[in-house]
Write a protein that holds these residues in place. Sequence first.
Motif, mmCIF file in Angstrom:
data_model
loop_
_atom_site.group_PDB
_atom_site.id
_atom_site.type_symbol
_atom_site.label_atom_id
_atom_site.label_comp_id
_atom_site.label_asym_id
_atom_site.label_seq_id
_atom_site.Cartn_x
_atom_site.Cartn_y
_atom_site.Cartn_z
ATOM 1 N N ILE A 1 0.839 -1.204 0.000
ATOM 2 C CA ILE A 1 0.000 0.000 0.000
ATOM 3 C C ILE A 1 0.874 1.254 0.000
ATOM 4 O O ILE A 1 0.600 2.229 -0.713
ATOM 5 C CB ILE A 1 -0.953 -0.010 1.215
ATOM 6 N N ALA A 2 1.957 1.224 0.769
ATOM 7 C CA ALA A 2 2.861 2.370 0.833
ATOM 8 C C ALA A 2 3.475 2.671 -0.533
ATOM 9 O O ALA A 2 3.656 3.838 -0.906
ATOM 10 C CB ALA A 2 3.953 2.111 1.863
ATOM 11 N N GLN A 3 3.783 1.624 -1.303
ATOM 12 C CA GLN A 3 4.427 1.809 -2.608
ATOM 13 C C GLN A 3 3.503 2.426 -3.649
ATOM 14 O O GLN A 3 3.969 2.914 -4.683
ATOM 15 C CB GLN A 3 4.952 0.464 -3.122
ATOM 16 N N LEU A 4 2.205 2.411 -3.409
ATOM 17 C CA LEU A 4 1.264 2.978 -4.380
ATOM 18 C C LEU A 4 1.220 4.503 -4.326
ATOM 19 O O LEU A 4 0.653 5.145 -5.217
ATOM 20 C CB LEU A 4 -0.140 2.414 -4.142
ATOM 21 N N ASN A 5 1.795 5.081 -3.262
ATOM 22 C CA ASN A 5 1.892 6.545 -3.133
ATOM 23 C C ASN A 5 0.534 7.241 -3.266
ATOM 24 O O ASN A 5 0.385 8.225 -3.998
ATOM 25 C CB ASN A 5 2.871 7.112 -4.173
ATOM 26 N N HIS B 1 -0.117 -0.110 13.407
ATOM 27 C CA HIS B 1 0.058 1.345 13.352
ATOM 28 C C HIS B 1 1.538 1.710 13.307
ATOM 29 O O HIS B 1 1.949 2.584 12.523
ATOM 30 C CB HIS B 1 -0.611 1.997 14.560
ATOM 31 N N GLU B 2 2.337 1.043 14.122
ATOM 32 C CA GLU B 2 3.776 1.324 14.136
ATOM 33 C C GLU B 2 4.406 1.007 12.783
ATOM 34 O O GLU B 2 5.292 1.723 12.311
ATOM 35 C CB GLU B 2 4.459 0.505 15.240
ATOM 36 N N LEU B 3 3.940 -0.068 12.153
ATOM 37 C CA LEU B 3 4.490 -0.462 10.855
ATOM 38 C C LEU B 3 4.047 0.483 9.735
ATOM 39 O O LEU B 3 4.800 0.722 8.784
ATOM 40 C CB LEU B 3 4.051 -1.885 10.506
ATOM 41 N N GLY B 4 2.841 1.001 9.834
ATOM 42 C CA GLY B 4 2.291 1.791 8.731
ATOM 43 C C GLY B 4 2.398 3.292 8.885
ATOM 44 O O GLY B 4 2.107 4.028 7.936
ATOM 45 N N LYS B 5 2.838 3.775 10.056
ATOM 46 C CA LYS B 5 2.774 5.221 10.281
ATOM 47 C C LYS B 5 3.762 6.001 9.421
ATOM 48 O O LYS B 5 3.513 7.166 9.087
ATOM 49 C CB LYS B 5 2.970 5.544 11.758
ATOM 50 N N ALA B 6 4.876 5.379 9.020
ATOM 51 C CA ALA B 6 5.839 6.086 8.162
ATOM 52 C C ALA B 6 5.213 6.444 6.821
ATOM 53 O O ALA B 6 5.558 7.463 6.209
ATOM 54 C CB ALA B 6 7.085 5.230 7.956
ATOM 55 N N ALA B 7 4.283 5.599 6.352
ATOM 56 C CA ALA B 7 3.590 5.858 5.084
ATOM 57 C C ALA B 7 2.239 6.533 5.307
ATOM 58 O O ALA B 7 1.451 6.674 4.364
ATOM 59 C CB ALA B 7 3.393 4.551 4.322
ATOM 60 N N ASN B 8 1.972 6.943 6.554
ATOM 61 C CA ASN B 8 0.709 7.613 6.905
ATOM 62 C C ASN B 8 -0.522 6.779 6.554
ATOM 63 O O ASN B 8 -1.549 7.304 6.116
ATOM 64 C CB ASN B 8 0.617 8.982 6.216
#
Length: 304
Positions: free
Chosen positions: A82-86, A137-144
């Motif tokens: 999901i993070a890579q989809l920007n 949340h900790e894993l995903g927060k960098a990508a908001n």
Amino acid sequence: MLFTNPIAAYCPIHFHALRQTADAGCPQIELQLPNDPYSATELSELLQLSKLTPVAFRAPVSLGLGTSPFPLEEWKHWLALIAQLNLERPRLVCHAAPVPLGAIFEYMDDHPTDFHSLQEMKSELVKRIAAQLNQLHELGKAANIELFIENAPMGGDAYFEPGHSMLYPVLRTPRHLLQLTEQAPVQICFDTAHARITSNALTYMHRSRSLFAGATEQEILHAPNHWLRFHELCKERIGLVRLGYALSWGDTPSTRHIPFPESTYDELIDFAEQVDPSLPIVLAVGGKEALQQSLATLHELKRT
């Protein structure tokens, strides 16, 4: 148009369904992630070909929360994808895993003198889900990546049906959902069909003499007796809405949500007056024709 909210459609991750959604005139989707791994390239190409934009992703069916052990590596895969989809505002909708009825009876057998053992089991399950959401949340927060938890169905095709032994002991009522939002950085994805109390569940409970069925019946009977009241109680913690009338039994996953029949249009109009106009509303219907019908209904209806 009845709603001024952004409108999206629930959609499984295969090209035919994506194209049907686009052809129905709905450019935004809540995308159901598959159980099998995908690459960011594959997913990006699918979305580009279908010309659809995800407003949210629903976690794979196999990744229900509350299980032990927690499959953290699988979650890392999807969060990274999901993070890579920007995306401008990535959202991930999580859901509780159904619990085997036998596991609940085993817990109660292990606490034979504790009258409150069932409630304690539910509280432990809510705490476990909260702990898992905090990890995500900790894993995903960098990508908001924003996390959501959907309300579990009051009834459904796995609820006390012959041959089935899985059900949702928590997250069906506002009490547990609100507890969870206090214990983890998560908003509620309010599924209106899940919030409707189904007569088939209550019929079973009335016939059953088990302690569990009795306690479950009390929980549901003391829950809001209408989905609009359910929404009202949770409104401040809701960040996404999945709109459908009720769950059908025995259908495919993509057609389980039943569109609102004409006799319930007043409910839709009342809901339009209540709902936060900034929240995305996902139409939980399957297939091009059903989606077109739902969109046409929303265009025809007017607020009072």
